[in-house]
Write a protein that holds these residues in place. Structure first.
Motif, PDB file in Angstrom:
ATOM      1  N   UNK A 161       0.842  -1.204   0.000  1.00  0.00           N
ATOM      2  CA  UNK A 161       0.000   0.000   0.000  1.00  0.00           C
ATOM      3  C   UNK A 161       0.875   1.250   0.000  1.00  0.00           C
ATOM      4  N   UNK A 162       0.498   2.249  -0.774  1.00  0.00           N
ATOM      5  CA  UNK A 162       1.245   3.506  -0.828  1.00  0.00           C
ATOM      6  C   UNK A 162       0.270   4.669  -0.701  1.00  0.00           C
ATOM      7  N   UNK A 163       0.800   5.803  -0.262  1.00  0.00           N
ATOM      8  CA  UNK A 163      -0.022   7.001  -0.067  1.00  0.00           C
ATOM      9  C   UNK A 163       0.032   7.931  -1.276  1.00  0.00           C
ATOM     10  N   UNK A 164       0.770   7.535  -2.309  1.00  0.00           N
ATOM     11  CA  UNK A 164       0.913   8.355  -3.502  1.00  0.00           C
ATOM     12  C   UNK A 164       0.814   7.471  -4.724  1.00  0.00           C
ATOM     13  N   UNK A 165       0.342   8.040  -5.835  1.00  0.00           N
ATOM     14  CA  UNK A 165       0.298   7.260  -7.071  1.00  0.00           C
ATOM     15  C   UNK A 165       1.685   7.094  -7.677  1.00  0.00           C
ATOM     16  N   UNK A 166       2.637   7.947  -7.284  1.00  0.00           N
ATOM     17  CA  UNK A 166       4.006   7.866  -7.797  1.00  0.00           C
ATOM     18  C   UNK A 166       4.919   7.233  -6.757  1.00  0.00           C
ATOM     19  N   UNK A 167       5.858   6.424  -7.238  1.00  0.00           N
ATOM     20  CA  UNK A 167       6.780   5.704  -6.365  1.00  0.00           C
ATOM     21  C   UNK A 167       8.194   5.852  -6.916  1.00  0.00           C
ATOM     22  N   UNK A 168       9.157   6.096  -6.029  1.00  0.00           N
ATOM     23  CA  UNK A 168      10.571   6.104  -6.407  1.00  0.00           C
ATOM     24  C   UNK A 168      11.102   4.684  -6.299  1.00  0.00           C
ATOM     25  N   UNK A 169      11.574   4.146  -7.410  1.00  0.00           N
ATOM     26  CA  UNK A 169      12.070   2.776  -7.451  1.00  0.00           C
ATOM     27  C   UNK A 169      13.594   2.803  -7.409  1.00  0.00           C
ATOM     28  N   UNK A 170      14.189   2.000  -6.519  1.00  0.00           N
ATOM     29  CA  UNK A 170      15.640   2.014  -6.369  1.00  0.00           C
ATOM     30  C   UNK A 170      16.200   0.605  -6.294  1.00  0.00           C
ATOM     31  N   UNK A 171      17.512   0.526  -6.512  1.00  0.00           N
ATOM     32  CA  UNK A 171      18.255  -0.710  -6.275  1.00  0.00           C
ATOM     33  C   UNK A 171      19.611  -0.326  -5.707  1.00  0.00           C
TER      34      UNK A 171
END
Length: 295
Positions: free
Chosen positions: A262-272
């Protein structure tokens, strides 16, 4: 497949002095870093000073995710004088000595009334474009445009001091708020008129002007490196998710990856491994890449 790595660039907090335009500061930084890939994330008027977040290199692609951050300002208004530009650079259009009868409690009460969700009419002199033409160009040609009010939010408005007709205040507000127009509206509600004489932006999102580089230090490479903001940290206001190498390869090809958190925003920062991989849009059970930073 490689991460963009150092070529991803960085975000640099800059303390703009009063005088130059925001674009002037962009030009200064381009010359100092010998790159054309520099852009700012929110204009400051020439007379204003304070924090500009400058995107450098591949990080210029992050600017759209930074322009909407809340901003904080320290401001000084002069009561009793209204100007065409709502600041000290304009022509005086009205004067009043009604401020002589005001008390600190009256001023504080009016400032408090401006907190919350408001509608604000932008100034005639601004960088806001109407049919592709900046308003300040139209205003200088003598044009008047009946501008619609914009929805803004004033999170906090604090009276810092008062030596009438000078009023000092601090404001934390949504992006798109004109502090000049806020001073104008405060003066109107006090029934004396007002304009802004000083403005300093002290923060953008969680980033403070105390962390910023002054333009005189643009040639100091070590200072630039110390003060630069990693791209992943720059979008720290977004929810983040760490993914596997397999998911990195899928995102790089523009494919969705499974995502159930679950997230609070429609945008997500994806990292590795602490490196920004992509900005993705969260759907029901998946992430769709919007911008990818691998090659």
């Amino acid at each position: 497949m490689n991460y963009v790595g150092p070529d991803l660039g960085f975000v640099l907090p800059v303390d703009k002095p009063s005088g130059p335009t925001s674009h002037d500061v962009v030009t200064m930084l381009r010359r100092a870093l010998v790159t054309s890939k520099v852009g700012h994330t929110g204009t400051l008027d020439p007379f204003a000073s304070g924090l500009l977040l400058m995107c450098v290199g591949y990080s210029t692609r992050l600017s759209e995710y930074l322009v909407g951050l809340d901003k904080s300002y320290d401001a000084v208004a002069l009561l009793g004088v209204s100007t065409t530009t709502e600041d000290a650079q304009g022509d005086v259009i009205d004067e009043s000595r009604g401020w002589e009868c005001l008390t600190a409690d009256q001023v504080d009460e009016v400032l408090n009334s401006f907190q919350g969700d408001l509608e604000q009419v932008p100034p005639q002199f601004s960088a806001k474009k109407i049919k592709g033409v900046p308003m300040h160009h139209r205003a200088r040609r003598g044009e008047f445009v009946d501008l619609p009010a914009q929805n803004i939010r004033i999170h906090q408005l604090e009276l810092l001091g008062m030596d009438l007709p000078i009023v000092r205040f601090r404001v934390r507000c949504s992006s798109g708020t004109y502090v000049r127009s806020l001073a104008r509206d405060i003066g109107a509600k006090l029934k004396v008129g007002a304009h802004l004489v000083e403005l300093r932006r002290t923060s953008v999102g969680d980033f403070s002007v105390e962390e910023a580089v002054k333009v005189d230090h643009f040639s100091d490479g070590s200072r630039i490196e110390r003060r630069s903001i990693d791209p992943l940290r720059a979008v720290g206001h977004l929810p983040s998710v760490e993914v596997s190498q397999i998911d990195v390869e899928k995102l790089a090809c523009g494919n969705t990856i499974p995502f159930e958190d679950p997230v609070t925003s429609t945008l997500v920062a994806v990292s590795k491994a602490g490196t920004l991989i992509a900005i993705a849009e969260a759907g029901e059970g998946y992430l769709q890449p919007r911008k990818v930073f691998v090659q």
